[in-house]
Design a protein around this motif. Structure first.
Motif, PDB file in Angstrom:
ATOM      1  N   SER A   1     -14.050  11.289 -10.331  1.00 28.64           N
ATOM      2  CA  SER A   1     -12.862  11.228 -11.185  1.00 28.64           C
ATOM      3  C   SER A   1     -12.088  12.546 -11.146  1.00 28.64           C
ATOM      4  CB  SER A   1     -13.279  10.903 -12.620  1.00 28.64           C
ATOM      5  OG  SER A   1     -12.180  10.962 -13.498  1.00 28.64           O
ATOM      6  N   ALA A   2     -12.810  13.666 -11.231  1.00 28.04           N
ATOM      7  CA  ALA A   2     -12.155  14.975 -11.209  1.00 28.04           C
ATOM      8  C   ALA A   2     -11.477  15.220  -9.866  1.00 28.04           C
ATOM      9  CB  ALA A   2     -13.173  16.070 -11.500  1.00 28.04           C
TER      10      ALA A   2
ATOM     11  N   MET B   1     -11.980   0.670 -17.215  1.00 31.32           N
ATOM     12  CA  MET B   1     -13.140   0.203 -17.971  1.00 31.32           C
ATOM     13  C   MET B   1     -14.358   0.074 -17.063  1.00 31.32           C
ATOM     14  SD  MET B   1     -11.344  -2.673 -20.410  1.00 31.32           S
ATOM     15  CE  MET B   1     -12.923  -3.326 -20.908  1.00 31.32           C
ATOM     16  N   GLU B   2     -14.175  -0.494 -15.875  1.00 33.30           N
ATOM     17  CA  GLU B   2     -15.305  -0.683 -14.959  1.00 33.30           C
ATOM     18  C   GLU B   2     -15.854   0.657 -14.477  1.00 33.30           C
ATOM     19  OE1 GLU B   2     -13.742  -3.171 -11.906  1.00 33.30           O
ATOM     20  OE2 GLU B   2     -13.930  -5.020 -13.094  1.00 33.30           O
ATOM     21  N   PHE B   3     -14.961   1.563 -14.077  1.00 30.41           N
ATOM     22  CA  PHE B   3     -15.403   2.863 -13.577  1.00 30.41           C
ATOM     23  C   PHE B   3     -16.013   3.700 -14.700  1.00 30.41           C
ATOM     24  CE2 PHE B   3     -14.859   7.307 -12.447  1.00 30.41           C
ATOM     25  CZ  PHE B   3     -15.304   7.338 -11.133  1.00 30.41           C
ATOM     26  N   GLY B   4     -15.375   3.678 -15.873  1.00 33.94           N
ATOM     27  CA  GLY B   4     -15.834   4.502 -16.983  1.00 33.94           C
ATOM     28  C   GLY B   4     -17.098   4.007 -17.649  1.00 33.94           C
ATOM     29  N   SER B   5     -17.486   2.753 -17.371  1.00 31.89           N
ATOM     30  CA  SER B   5     -18.705   2.221 -17.986  1.00 31.89           C
ATOM     31  C   SER B   5     -19.957   2.909 -17.461  1.00 31.89           C
ATOM     32  CB  SER B   5     -18.796   0.708 -17.739  1.00 31.89           C
ATOM     33  OG  SER B   5     -18.921   0.424 -16.355  1.00 31.89           O
ATOM     34  N   ARG B   6     -19.818   3.652 -16.363  1.00 30.36           N
ATOM     35  CA  ARG B   6     -20.950   4.395 -15.786  1.00 30.36           C
ATOM     36  C   ARG B   6     -20.556   5.867 -15.614  1.00 30.36           C
ATOM     37  NH1 ARG B   6     -19.802   0.079 -12.888  1.00 30.36           N
ATOM     38  NH2 ARG B   6     -18.940   1.340 -11.197  1.00 30.36           N
ATOM     39  N   PRO B   7     -20.477   6.633 -16.711  1.00 38.40           N
ATOM     40  CA  PRO B   7     -20.029   8.031 -16.620  1.00 38.40           C
ATOM     41  C   PRO B   7     -21.128   8.976 -16.130  1.00 38.40           C
ATOM     42  CG  PRO B   7     -20.518   7.490 -18.903  1.00 38.40           C
ATOM     43  CD  PRO B   7     -20.733   6.228 -18.113  1.00 38.40           C
ATOM     44  N   THR B   8     -21.640   8.683 -14.949  1.00 41.74           N
ATOM     45  CA  THR B   8     -22.666   9.543 -14.353  1.00 41.74           C
ATOM     46  C   THR B   8     -22.023  10.824 -13.826  1.00 41.74           C
ATOM     47  OG1 THR B   8     -22.388   8.499 -12.190  1.00 41.74           O
ATOM     48  CG2 THR B   8     -24.004   7.522 -13.697  1.00 41.74           C
TER      49      THR B   8
ATOM     50  N   LEU C   1     -14.664  10.691 -21.300  1.00 39.42           N
ATOM     51  CA  LEU C   1     -15.899  10.224 -20.675  1.00 39.42           C
ATOM     52  C   LEU C   1     -17.019  11.252 -20.763  1.00 39.42           C
ATOM     53  CD1 LEU C   1     -14.544   8.385 -17.488  1.00 39.42           C
ATOM     54  CD2 LEU C   1     -15.527   7.353 -19.542  1.00 39.42           C
ATOM     55  N   HIS C   2     -16.689  12.485 -21.163  1.00 37.75           N
ATOM     56  CA  HIS C   2     -17.702  13.528 -21.327  1.00 37.75           C
ATOM     57  C   HIS C   2     -18.344  13.495 -22.707  1.00 37.75           C
ATOM     58  CE1 HIS C   2     -15.633  15.042 -17.769  1.00 37.75           C
ATOM     59  NE2 HIS C   2     -16.667  15.827 -17.548  1.00 37.75           N
ATOM     60  N   ASP C   3     -17.861  12.624 -23.585  1.00 44.32           N
ATOM     61  CA  ASP C   3     -18.413  12.540 -24.936  1.00 44.32           C
ATOM     62  C   ASP C   3     -19.871  12.077 -24.864  1.00 44.32           C
ATOM     63  OD1 ASP C   3     -19.050  12.156 -27.578  1.00 44.32           O
ATOM     64  OD2 ASP C   3     -17.291  10.935 -28.053  1.00 44.32           O
TER      65      ASP C   3
END
Length: 425
Positions: free
Chosen positions: A49-50, A35-42, A243-245
């Motif tokens: 992530s990849a 949740m913390e990492f995904g809240s900033r999908p820059t 996260l790409h949405d």
């Protein structure tokens, strides 16, 4: 001869690579971190992530491939399976490589489990090959069932190979290409559970009747590890892809809904379960849901839906079968959602008669079900669509989903009355 030697060399090299990666230590990722990492999908975070998944997924997939190479009860050494796999190397049609042969073995020609042609079978030549391999003595249900366990392993090997052949991820273009690849890997593995269920149910049919199911610890431990790992792999891939949405639903961080309503999920899962019950019996008991409709908490909606759906489905079947010929009013299945200080608990209770104490120790064993085995009535393979019951996978899989994020599934039976099931996600 040259093709056979090349295939053997390729297999040897691949197995060595799988062994090397399978011995590496995997990295755990919890819900809070996601949740913390995904809240900033820059773009930077998606690249990180990849790069993480590029190293992490081969480790997890390699471990499963190794276990599938050493299946319990000699499943890896079934003569019919070995002969079939040997023939597949001897007689490949022109233009097909080993990967295409492995893909061919995953098409609906084996059993009707709805596997996607586009995602798994690359061309019609491969499908024709599988048809050829399954002719004669190979088209028996027994051979097909054990073959499914090996096909699952081949899916894992192919996914491992795809990940290892993908070059280092350095920029946005690489990241997007990698994301598309792991999306296809996730689709390729969509039917792992029904494929494994088919093989394990055939194992059950071959077991000595004197064997006590609860004593088969080896296969239960193997299946628990296998399915828990599968949940983790699919969660990691699904979260990265989601996260790409560009337009996520309010409150959603990838696959995680930070404001999920357990009441709403319970209603949706109950409606789905009742539709299955209607299809099976022509009727379905009511489902009453109690709780605070405004209460929300962070969780993965698909996980919670699966767990509630499986439990409600079991309760509906028990109640419907118990009162099918009775003049009494059919009692409803009850769902209670409780918001505690530390836990969220969902209680699902019914008046379906319960389970005898002697059966409680078997309900999480994969090989046990109070319903008839659907394969006894369908020797060609799994039937189309979702079935009401019979494979014995609903409860153990649901418990693994609950445990994945630190919860649990507890079953309490009142024989002669019903089952109050508690699900603390």
């Amino acid at each position: 001869m040259a093709l056979k030697k090349a295939s053997e060399n390729f297999c040897k090299s691949l197995k060595e690579e799988v062994q090397r990666w399978g011995s590496m230590r995997q990295t755990g990722v919890n819900l809070k971190y996601m949740m913390e990492f995904g809240s900033r999908p820059t773009e930077k975070n998606l690249l990180i992530s990849a790069q993480f998944l590029h190293k992490e997924l081969p480790i997890r997939i390699a471990r499963r491939a190794i276990e599938l190479e050493n299946l319990p009860f000699g499943l890896s050494q079934k003569p019919a399976v070995l002969k079939l796999r040997e023939d597949s190397v001897k007689r490949p049609p022109t233009g097909l490589g080993l990967a295409d042969i492995l893909c061919a073995c995953a098409t609906p020609v084996v059993v009707n489990i709805g596997i996607s042609d586009q995602a798994i079978c690359r061309n019609l030549e491969a499908e024709a090959l599988l048809t050829l391999l399954l002719e004669g003595q190979h088209n028996s249900f027994r051979t097909t069932a054990f073959l499914m366990l090996h096909l699952v392993r081949d899916w894992y090997l192919e996914s491992f190979r795809d990940l290892r052949l993908f070059p280092e991820i350095k920029d946005r273009v690489d990241e997007l290409e990698f994301t598309q690849m792991i999306k296809m890997i996730k689709v390729r593995h969509n039917n792992v559970v029904p494929a494994m269920a088919l093989g394990v149910q055939q194992l059950k049919k071959d077991l000595d009747p004197t064997v006590v199911l609860k004593d088969l610890h080896e296969i239960y431990q193997f299946l628990d590890r296998f399915y828990m790992s599968r949940i983790g792999i699919r969660m990691l891939i699904g979260q990265h892809v989601a996260l790409h949405d560009p337009d996520p639903e309010p409150g959603c961080i990838g696959q995680i809904n930070t404001r999920i309503s357990p009441m709403l999920i319970a209603q949706t899962a109950s409606d789905d379960a009742r539709s299955i019950c209607f299809r099976e019996y022509g009727d379905a008991p009511k489902v009453d849901i109690y709780g605070d409709p405004n209460f929300t908490f962070p969780y993965v909606p698909s996980h919670l839906h699966l767990m509630v759906f499986e439990l409600v489905k079991n309760s509906l079947r028990a109640v419907q079968e118990r009162f099918m010929t009775s003049d009494k009013d059919v009692p409803p299945v009850r769902i209670i959602v409780a918001d505690g200080i530390e836990d969220v608990t969902i209680k699902i209770s019914d008046e379906g008669g319960g389970i005898a104490r002697s059966g409680l120790s078997k309900i999480f064993t994969y090989l046990y079900s109070t319903a008839k085995n659907p394969l006894d009535e369908n020797h060609e393979g799994l039937s189309e669509g979702v079935i009401m019951a019979g494979y014995g996978y609903g409860l153990p899989i649901s418990r693994l989903y609950a445990r994945y994020f630190g919860g649990d599934l507890q079953m309490i039976s009142m024989e002669g009355y019903g089952m109050p099931n508690c699900l603390p996600p």
